[in-house]
Design a protein around this motif. Sequence first.
Motif, PDB file in Angstrom:
ATOM      1  N   ASP A   1     -11.105   8.007   3.508  1.00  0.00           N
ATOM      2  CA  ASP A   1     -10.659   6.688   3.068  1.00  0.00           C
ATOM      3  C   ASP A   1      -9.166   6.715   2.792  1.00  0.00           C
ATOM      4  O   ASP A   1      -8.630   7.672   2.248  1.00  0.00           O
ATOM      5  N   ARG A   2      -8.493   5.660   3.141  1.00  0.00           N
ATOM      6  CA  ARG A   2      -7.064   5.548   2.914  1.00  0.00           C
ATOM      7  C   ARG A   2      -6.780   4.303   2.086  1.00  0.00           C
ATOM      8  O   ARG A   2      -7.562   3.361   2.085  1.00  0.00           O
ATOM      9  N   PRO A   3      -5.686   4.307   1.370  1.00  0.00           N
ATOM     10  CA  PRO A   3      -5.344   3.112   0.611  1.00  0.00           C
ATOM     11  C   PRO A   3      -5.115   1.932   1.543  1.00  0.00           C
ATOM     12  O   PRO A   3      -4.747   2.118   2.701  1.00  0.00           O
ATOM     13  N   PRO A   4      -5.347   0.714   1.097  1.00  0.00           N
ATOM     14  CA  PRO A   4      -5.044  -0.444   1.937  1.00  0.00           C
ATOM     15  C   PRO A   4      -3.571  -0.478   2.286  1.00  0.00           C
ATOM     16  O   PRO A   4      -2.728   0.082   1.573  1.00  0.00           O
ATOM     17  N   PRO A   5      -3.199  -1.128   3.414  1.00  0.00           N
ATOM     18  CA  PRO A   5      -1.791  -1.154   3.837  1.00  0.00           C
ATOM     19  C   PRO A   5      -0.832  -1.629   2.764  1.00  0.00           C
ATOM     20  O   PRO A   5       0.270  -1.108   2.631  1.00  0.00           O
ATOM     21  N   ALA A   6      -1.251  -2.615   1.969  1.00  0.00           N
ATOM     22  CA  ALA A   6      -0.355  -3.122   0.924  1.00  0.00           C
ATOM     23  C   ALA A   6      -0.041  -2.043  -0.096  1.00  0.00           C
ATOM     24  O   ALA A   6       1.109  -1.877  -0.526  1.00  0.00           O
ATOM     25  N   ALA A   7      -1.073  -1.265  -0.493  1.00  0.00           N
ATOM     26  CA  ALA A   7      -0.854  -0.204  -1.466  1.00  0.00           C
ATOM     27  C   ALA A   7       0.013   0.900  -0.894  1.00  0.00           C
ATOM     28  O   ALA A   7       0.879   1.449  -1.578  1.00  0.00           O
TER      29      ALA A   7
ATOM     30  N   LEU B   1      -4.882  10.068  -7.717  1.00  0.00           N
ATOM     31  CA  LEU B   1      -5.762   9.034  -7.153  1.00  0.00           C
ATOM     32  C   LEU B   1      -5.128   8.503  -5.876  1.00  0.00           C
ATOM     33  O   LEU B   1      -4.407   7.502  -5.907  1.00  0.00           O
ATOM     34  N   PRO B   2      -5.360   9.146  -4.729  1.00  0.00           N
ATOM     35  CA  PRO B   2      -4.678   8.753  -3.497  1.00  0.00           C
ATOM     36  C   PRO B   2      -5.124   7.421  -2.931  1.00  0.00           C
ATOM     37  O   PRO B   2      -4.506   6.914  -1.998  1.00  0.00           O
TER      38      PRO B   2
END
Length: 214
Positions: free
Chosen positions: A38-44, A76-77
């Motif tokens: 899982d990756r952070p959303p683009p905005a984050a 917390l990536p």
Amino acid sequence: MPRSTREAVEELPLLEAGLWPASPAPEPPQPHRAKTPDRPPPAALGHRERLRARAAKALDALPDYELLELMLARSLPRGDVKPLAKALLARFGGLAAVFGASLAELTAVKGVGEAVALDLKLVQEATLRIGRGEVARRPMIASWSALLAYVKAAMAHEGREQFRVLFLDKKNQLIADEVMNHGTVDHAPVYPREVMRRALELSASAVILVHNDP
């Protein structure tokens, strides 16, 4: 209800002509695909990159919540950690108090797990060791600012009173820093004989007695 032999024979021409629905063929096995993390959303992601870029240019210009946010992002990536950084500062009242909070107090904040709490406590421990090293390398009387900074970091946010003793050698350099007793929220008992016994054990020439008021 089981079909009779006659019914089966009557259906055979329909099957051969393609007019009778046959059982669907089994689906071929799908190739195994490795699960992507899982990756952070683009905005984050964009916000974190901009924040890192600002920190690289002027780290000391960041407000406390953004500094804490950058630290939390390493633990917390995923997701936006800005609300958590602000919640911690609001709960404890400041950056030093966040690091000085106990593991139990930190994990009581929603969003802070044991791993995040431990990462925050590592920062405090590193700060204390740096302060202890600076005090130990220089004469105590000639470096009151370093001494006070170390004692404040070590005791300012303790929830209970404690009686702490700094043992010095004949050059007023630090031999040992020990908490002789813990108390309650409004008092901490101390026994002079215990302080003197420990001073003799360490061959200390002088002592500094420290006491906090939560």
